[in-house]
Design a protein around this motif. Sequence first.
Motif, PDB file in Angstrom:
ATOM      1  N   VAL A   1      45.812  83.821  55.903  1.00  0.00           N
ATOM      2  CA  VAL A   1      46.156  83.783  54.483  1.00  0.00           C
ATOM      3  C   VAL A   1      45.049  83.028  53.753  1.00  0.00           C
ATOM      4  CG1 VAL A   1      48.652  83.902  54.818  1.00  0.00           C
ATOM      5  CG2 VAL A   1      47.530  81.678  54.751  1.00  0.00           C
ATOM      6  N   PRO A   2      44.849  83.318  52.461  1.00  0.00           N
ATOM      7  CA  PRO A   2      43.793  82.640  51.712  1.00  0.00           C
ATOM      8  C   PRO A   2      44.020  81.128  51.704  1.00  0.00           C
ATOM      9  CG  PRO A   2      44.652  84.504  50.451  1.00  0.00           C
ATOM     10  CD  PRO A   2      45.549  84.327  51.629  1.00  0.00           C
ATOM     11  N   VAL A   3      42.928  80.401  51.801  1.00  0.00           N
ATOM     12  CA  VAL A   3      42.981  78.951  51.902  1.00  0.00           C
ATOM     13  C   VAL A   3      43.559  78.325  50.629  1.00  0.00           C
ATOM     14  CG1 VAL A   3      40.711  78.300  50.992  1.00  0.00           C
ATOM     15  CG2 VAL A   3      41.565  77.218  53.090  1.00  0.00           C
ATOM     16  N   ARG A   4      43.481  79.027  49.503  1.00  0.00           N
ATOM     17  CA  ARG A   4      44.018  78.488  48.249  1.00  0.00           C
ATOM     18  C   ARG A   4      45.453  78.955  47.955  1.00  0.00           C
ATOM     19  NH1 ARG A   4      39.666  75.875  45.621  1.00  0.00           N
ATOM     20  NH2 ARG A   4      37.705  76.571  46.501  1.00  0.00           N
TER      21      ARG A   4
ATOM     22  N   MET B   1      44.150  77.894  41.506  1.00  0.00           N
ATOM     23  CA  MET B   1      43.152  76.835  41.523  1.00  0.00           C
ATOM     24  C   MET B   1      43.889  75.512  41.735  1.00  0.00           C
ATOM     25  SD  MET B   1      40.643  78.637  41.392  1.00  0.00           S
ATOM     26  CE  MET B   1      39.347  77.372  41.408  1.00  0.00           C
ATOM     27  N   ARG B   2      43.133  74.413  41.837  1.00  0.00           N
ATOM     28  CA  ARG B   2      43.738  73.102  42.006  1.00  0.00           C
ATOM     29  C   ARG B   2      44.687  72.786  40.849  1.00  0.00           C
ATOM     30  NH1 ARG B   2      42.512  68.718  41.018  1.00  0.00           N
ATOM     31  NH2 ARG B   2      40.713  69.354  39.801  1.00  0.00           N
TER      32      ARG B   2
ATOM     33  N   PRO C   1      31.680  75.030  48.235  1.00  0.00           N
ATOM     34  CA  PRO C   1      31.967  75.287  49.656  1.00  0.00           C
ATOM     35  C   PRO C   1      33.462  75.198  49.984  1.00  0.00           C
ATOM     36  CG  PRO C   1      31.129  73.055  49.372  1.00  0.00           C
ATOM     37  CD  PRO C   1      31.039  73.717  48.016  1.00  0.00           C
ATOM     38  N   CYS C   2      33.830  75.844  51.074  1.00  0.00           N
ATOM     39  CA  CYS C   2      35.190  75.739  51.609  1.00  0.00           C
ATOM     40  C   CYS C   2      35.082  75.763  53.133  1.00  0.00           C
ATOM     41  CB  CYS C   2      36.046  76.899  51.088  1.00  0.00           C
ATOM     42  SG  CYS C   2      37.751  76.827  51.649  1.00  0.00           S
TER      43      CYS C   2
ATOM     44  N   GLU D   1      37.458  81.094  54.662  1.00  0.00           N
ATOM     45  CA  GLU D   1      38.256  81.315  53.451  1.00  0.00           C
ATOM     46  C   GLU D   1      39.727  81.541  53.767  1.00  0.00           C
ATOM     47  OE1 GLU D   1      37.544  81.042  50.280  1.00  0.00           O
ATOM     48  OE2 GLU D   1      35.425  80.564  50.576  1.00  0.00           O
TER      49      GLU D   1
ATOM     50  N   VAL E   1      34.934  68.097  42.998  1.00  0.00           N
ATOM     51  CA  VAL E   1      36.144  67.615  43.649  1.00  0.00           C
ATOM     52  C   VAL E   1      36.170  68.159  45.072  1.00  0.00           C
ATOM     53  CG1 VAL E   1      38.681  67.611  43.580  1.00  0.00           C
ATOM     54  CG2 VAL E   1      37.368  67.655  41.445  1.00  0.00           C
TER      55      VAL E   1
ATOM     56  N   LYS F   1      38.910  68.694  47.842  1.00  0.00           N
ATOM     57  CA  LYS F   1      40.324  68.597  48.200  1.00  0.00           C
ATOM     58  C   LYS F   1      40.445  68.757  49.702  1.00  0.00           C
ATOM     59  CE  LYS F   1      44.900  70.553  47.635  1.00  0.00           C
ATOM     60  NZ  LYS F   1      45.847  71.268  46.790  1.00  0.00           N
TER      61      LYS F   1
ATOM     62  N   ILE G   1      41.212  71.289  56.260  1.00  0.00           N
ATOM     63  CA  ILE G   1      40.658  72.188  55.243  1.00  0.00           C
ATOM     64  C   ILE G   1      39.951  71.334  54.199  1.00  0.00           C
ATOM     65  CG2 ILE G   1      41.194  73.921  53.484  1.00  0.00           C
ATOM     66  CD1 ILE G   1      43.854  74.377  55.039  1.00  0.00           C
TER      67      ILE G   1
ATOM     68  N   GLN H   1      38.191  71.946  50.453  1.00  0.00           N
ATOM     69  CA  GLN H   1      37.920  72.901  49.373  1.00  0.00           C
ATOM     70  C   GLN H   1      37.143  72.194  48.283  1.00  0.00           C
ATOM     71  OE1 GLN H   1      41.672  74.303  47.859  1.00  0.00           O
ATOM     72  NE2 GLN H   1      42.515  74.628  49.897  1.00  0.00           N
ATOM     73  N   GLY H   2      35.995  72.747  47.927  1.00  0.00           N
ATOM     74  CA  GLY H   2      35.238  72.188  46.816  1.00  0.00           C
ATOM     75  C   GLY H   2      35.607  72.870  45.507  1.00  0.00           C
ATOM     76  N   SER H   3      35.576  72.116  44.411  1.00  0.00           N
ATOM     77  CA  SER H   3      35.741  72.747  43.092  1.00  0.00           C
ATOM     78  C   SER H   3      34.981  71.919  42.069  1.00  0.00           C
ATOM     79  CB  SER H   3      37.222  72.898  42.721  1.00  0.00           C
ATOM     80  OG  SER H   3      37.890  71.678  42.762  1.00  0.00           O
ATOM     81  N   PRO H   4      34.661  72.541  40.913  1.00  0.00           N
ATOM     82  CA  PRO H   4      33.892  71.802  39.896  1.00  0.00           C
ATOM     83  C   PRO H   4      34.703  70.634  39.330  1.00  0.00           C
ATOM     84  CG  PRO H   4      34.002  74.167  39.409  1.00  0.00           C
ATOM     85  CD  PRO H   4      34.985  73.898  40.486  1.00  0.00           C
TER      86      PRO H   4
ATOM     87  N   PRO I   1      36.812  68.689  36.807  1.00  0.00           N
ATOM     88  CA  PRO I   1      37.653  69.171  35.702  1.00  0.00           C
ATOM     89  C   PRO I   1      37.016  68.790  34.368  1.00  0.00           C
ATOM     90  CG  PRO I   1      38.906  67.810  37.262  1.00  0.00           C
ATOM     91  CD  PRO I   1      37.476  67.658  37.624  1.00  0.00           C
TER      92      PRO I   1
ATOM     93  N   LEU J   1      40.665  61.380  39.807  1.00  0.00           N
ATOM     94  CA  LEU J   1      39.716  62.234  39.099  1.00  0.00           C
ATOM     95  C   LEU J   1      39.422  61.741  37.687  1.00  0.00           C
ATOM     96  CD1 LEU J   1      40.707  65.849  40.172  1.00  0.00           C
ATOM     97  CD2 LEU J   1      39.101  64.255  41.234  1.00  0.00           C
TER      98      LEU J   1
END
Lengths: 271, 271
Positions: free
Chosen positions: A13-16, A89-90, B2-3, B11, B78, B80, B103, B105-108, B110, B238
Amino acid sequence: MPCWVNGVPAEGVPVRDRGLAYGDGLFETISVRQGRARLLDRHLQRLQLGCQRLQIPLGIDSLRAEISSFAMQVGDGVAKLIVTRGSGMRGYAFPQPQQALRILQGSPLPDYPAAHAEQGVKLFSCATRLAEQPLLAGIKHLNRLEQVLARAEWQDPGYAEGLMQDHSGRVIEGVSSNLFMVDAGQLLTPALQRCGVAGVMRAEIIEQSERLGITCAVRDIGLAELMEADEVFLCNSLFGIWPVRELAGRVWERGELTRILQNNLHDLLGG
Amino acid sequence: MPCWVNGVPAEGVPVRDRGLAYGDGLFETISVRQGRARLLDRHLQRLQLGCQRLQIPLGIDSLRAEISSFAMQVGDGVAKLIVTRGSGMRGYAFPQPQQALRILQGSPLPDYPAAHAEQGVKLFSCATRLAEQPLLAGIKHLNRLEQVLARAEWQDPGYAEGLMQDHSGRVIEGVSSNLFMVDAGQLLTPALQRCGVAGVMRAEIIEQSERLGITCAVRDIGLAELMEADEVFLCNSLFGIWPVRELAGRVWERGELTRILQNNLHDLLGG
């Protein structure tokens, strides 16, 4: 055994996915016999109630067809259905648009000892109490850490199930089953407005008992009242009914009403 | 961005992962600046406490190295982290042996409006109450349906956060932040023994206030007491600190102590 994600064979399943991120979803554990999903209407009814409470949009009719096709492939076994709010998304806010994810996992029928249904089972008293959360009570959501912690309390295979109470000491359910008791010919099962899962087999037994002319009261039950019961039994969609033989030193024999309800279910589930 | 799953780019997660099945795991939301994971010791401390409570075996030292490598790839954003009990067959009992899943998970970063930190934010009063479960209180586990339901209560972007109380009406936290108040020069934050997440920024602020010679009391706080506070602010890893400007018609200006703590944090987080 097959495993489908959104209707096609898959193993990931998708990680998100929000089922993973927040336990943001629901599940059903469905008994499959001779290629047919048993008590499917009841499972879908409860799932629909869960989707309403959690505001997850889901097409039940196409899901019903999907489960039926999946059950054909399973033959005899278990179909576990997970429905999540899908990827996002987060952050806790719902993704826009929401796209629910459907997972179907097949597994073999559990190999329960025949003695469990005939002589009954020993019940462990779990120290883990269920928190009271009316918004989540009754539905089979994916936030199950209380059950995980409760099940980790015993390793002795002599205990087939564990009894869970709420923080006020009310008797609620087994870790993965519901509970009934018989007192002076009357059937009783705990009310589940504050916590607990309203099992499909519990609903089936309540309806069957009515058909048999046995009244079933759904209300709060304390531990002392349970210990004085004439009969106690557990139920879920996989094992049907198991009499409780022992709890905290108290011993019961399989009772007459338990036997009647077991016989009644036999045709429904075995055939 | 990245993830990684178990240290390698991926993914997807296995469909039988218990994080998905039961929310059987923990998470951390880590601020990354200039390739460095901020407040990493505190995040790992809380994660370790969560692993102890949930009995998830996890090597913290190798995880620390993994997060640091991941943070270099994220740069500014970020990270996670989700840690689950790994895959298992159907049923609540722990898999044997247990193999935790990691796991990242990278994200920009906020895109918060600067006014949130300067003029403060409007706080929504959530009707969703937090259930009291001491076994799960304080840790950042994956059973987050209460937060999901609370966040779904408002769509008006004028509210930057929502206030959550427990069933007894005590003030506990924001949906994704912790809460502090100032009363006659004293700092106060709700006790989190029954419910709530003990945030790493909360811990940081408690420690910093001590260093500044400001006492911080951690105890039960009722809504009436909060409404009479001289200053109220929110915090998380954050956004740092946001003053509360408005709650249910009550209006506050950014207070002196809030400003001092904000300035104090700035060096720590921004640089």
